[in-house]
Design a protein around this motif. Structure first.
Motif, mmCIF file in Angstrom:
data_model
loop_
_atom_site.group_PDB
_atom_site.id
_atom_site.type_symbol
_atom_site.label_atom_id
_atom_site.label_comp_id
_atom_site.label_asym_id
_atom_site.label_seq_id
_atom_site.Cartn_x
_atom_site.Cartn_y
_atom_site.Cartn_z
ATOM 1 N N UNK A 400 -3.276 -27.474 5.909
ATOM 2 C CA UNK A 400 -2.289 -27.271 4.859
ATOM 3 C C UNK A 400 -2.872 -27.028 3.486
ATOM 4 N N UNK A 401 -4.238 -27.024 3.359
ATOM 5 C CA UNK A 401 -4.810 -26.808 2.037
ATOM 6 C C UNK A 401 -4.618 -25.355 1.626
ATOM 7 N N UNK A 402 -4.690 -25.103 0.338
ATOM 8 C CA UNK A 402 -4.488 -23.752 -0.163
ATOM 9 C C UNK A 402 -5.675 -22.879 0.205
ATOM 10 N N UNK A 403 -5.430 -21.604 0.555
ATOM 11 C CA UNK A 403 -6.531 -20.724 0.947
ATOM 12 C C UNK A 403 -7.483 -20.481 -0.215
ATOM 13 N N UNK A 404 -8.742 -20.235 0.112
ATOM 14 C CA UNK A 404 -9.746 -19.949 -0.913
ATOM 15 C C UNK A 404 -9.533 -18.557 -1.491
ATOM 16 N N UNK A 405 -9.787 -18.411 -2.801
ATOM 17 C CA UNK A 405 -9.738 -17.095 -3.422
ATOM 18 C C UNK A 405 -10.753 -16.195 -2.750
ATOM 19 N N UNK A 406 -10.376 -14.913 -2.520
ATOM 20 C CA UNK A 406 -11.246 -13.999 -1.791
ATOM 21 C C UNK A 406 -11.225 -12.629 -2.443
#
Length: 451
Positions: A400-406
């Motif tokens: 459920x953590x927020x996705x990493x910036x990519x």
């Protein structure tokens, strides 16, 4: 010159993006004089959709394109709001000009040092009676462009190099009727970023060759009937010092047909379905003199088979987890009852729901993955609507953590990512084209720290 102009060095010495080199734009003249470096020449960059003043706006024609940031404010249009070359905004009649004539076709040439997916080029002209001693502002220009070149392909990511302009790109731009000094504003709008590139061209309108008055430009050009197979055009009769013998019609900048007077209609049967066209018209008198071309009109042909339902509106996410996205949209209408909605993920049809349902939960997805959604309506006659706006959304990461910036990812407003041990909220829709646009970098015009 009203101020001493220093050599201005841009933030990057690498030449980027593009400029008008023929006829030389104001910035190009300054580069030739050694007062702008090549980076600053190509970085006349500001938010797209001039003359709007606000950001966060989607393209009316191509709703999958990146939303804009705020276009340059009044008084900073020639510089596009960039500090490098701010003197380009100086008012006055001292700028180097090009002699041109009303109604002639002016070849405007763009050089691109870094190509982007192009959506359109808009050309604006200052109004008759404008004041050169005042700064360039929206009130000094006509409200709509006198000429537009548009690439109709969409979505932009599906067409690769076909959306990238050639260098040079040359547009034959029909000039409106003017006298004396005027300013042409050329704006290149990009599909896959929030930005546009601004080039000001200073023009001196001189009398026509051979003297004599030109015929009037035809008025009232309109599309009175549009189907998936034809566009019926109509216009008002033109007048002039000599009899009008014909009318010349142009489509998307190229000559289409010459219609003999006194005919005032023409049916273009060479169109294809679901495509935008630009039409303009001029008159020709029995002396062979040609009027200025009219302001183009935009016409969008119907989907194949004729008119269907309206497109679903405001497709958006009500929330996402690591494995699901909850979609919702506004209902369609039409002359025949709506039967159902077809839902597409990444351009593939995944689900059909009843017309009474304007929401859908897409489950079984992969964590930390970006998906693109769109919706079409279908009526009782089996006619499909145009697509809704395209929604780009990313599922959360495992746990459920927020996705990493990519890098390279398309972000919508209010998307949340993790980066540098913090969570960030997107405040301007954009595609992450460079590491300089990462959360926490630079002036943070794209992200704010998530509360």
């Amino acid at each position: 010159m009203s101020q001493r102009r220093p050599n201005t060095i841009s933030r990057s010495n690498n030449p980027r993006h593009g400029h008008v080199f023929s006829p030389s734009s104001r910035a190009h003249f300054e580069w030739l004089a050694g007062r702008l470096d090549e980076g600053a020449l190509n970085q006349r960059e500001g938010g797209k959709f001039f003359p709007l003043t606000t950001g966060g706006v989607r393209d009316v024609f191509a709703k999958d394109d990146d939303a804009n940031v705020s276009p340059p404010p009044d008084g900073k249009i020639a510089s596009a709001g960039q500090q490098a070359g701010a003197w380009l905004d100086e008012p006055g009649s001292h700028w180097q000009k090009h002699d041109v004539r009303s109604s002639e076709t002016l070849d405007i040439s763009w050089h691109f040092s870094a190509k982007h997916a192009a959506r359109r080029w808009n050309y604006f002209m200052t109004k008759e009676g404008w004041d050169p001693d005042k700064v360039l502002s929206r009130s000094q220009f006509e409200e709509v462009p006198f000429y537009t070149v548009q690439i109709n392909l969409q979505p932009h990511w599906a067409h690769g190099e076909a959306m990238l302009p050639e260098s040079p790109t040359i547009h034959g731009v029909p000039l409106p009727r003017r006298n004396g000094y005027h300013v042409c504003l050329a704006v290149w709008e990009v599909a896959n970023t929030s930005m546009a590139f601004y080039q000001v061209i200073d023009l001196n309108f001189v009398p026509p060759d051979g003297g004599g008055e030109l015929p009037d430009t035809p008025t009232g050009l309109s599309a009175v009937n549009v189907t998936d197979k034809q566009v019926l055009l109509k216009w008002n009769a033109a007048t002039g010092p000599f009899p009008i013998v014909s009318y010349r019609i142009w489509r998307n900048g190229g000559f289409l047909v010459e219609v003999e007077s006194p005919n005032l209609t023409f049916a273009d049967k060479s169109v294809v379905a679901e495509t935008q066209y630009n039409y303009d018209i001029c008159s020709v008198d029995d002396q062979g003199k040609v009027s200025a071309r009219s302001r183009p009109i935009q016409v969008h042909t119907l989907p194949e088979g004729g008119e269907g339902p309206t497109a679903p509106t405001n497709l958006h996410s009500m929330g996402q987890t690591a494995q699901s996205v909850s979609l919702m949209w506004g209902a369609s209408t039409g002359t025949a009852p709506i039967v159902d909605y077809l839902i597409y993920r990444d351009d593939s049809h995944i689900k059909t729901v009843s017309a009474t349902q304007t929401s859908f939960d897409d489950a079984g997805l992969t964590p930390n993955t970006q998906y693109r959604y769109s919706v079409k309506a279908r009526d009782l006659n089996n006619k499909l609507s145009l697509s809704s706006n395209v929604l780009s959304v990313r599922t959360q990461g495992d746990g459920g953590e927020h996705p990493a910036w990519k890098l390279g990812t398309q972000y919508a407003k209010n998307d949340i990512v993790s980066h540098a041990a913090k969570n960030w909220t997107c405040i301007q829709a954009h595609t992450a084209h460079t590491a300089d646009w990462a959360p926490g970098e630079g002036d943070n015009v794209l992200w704010k720290e998530h509360a």
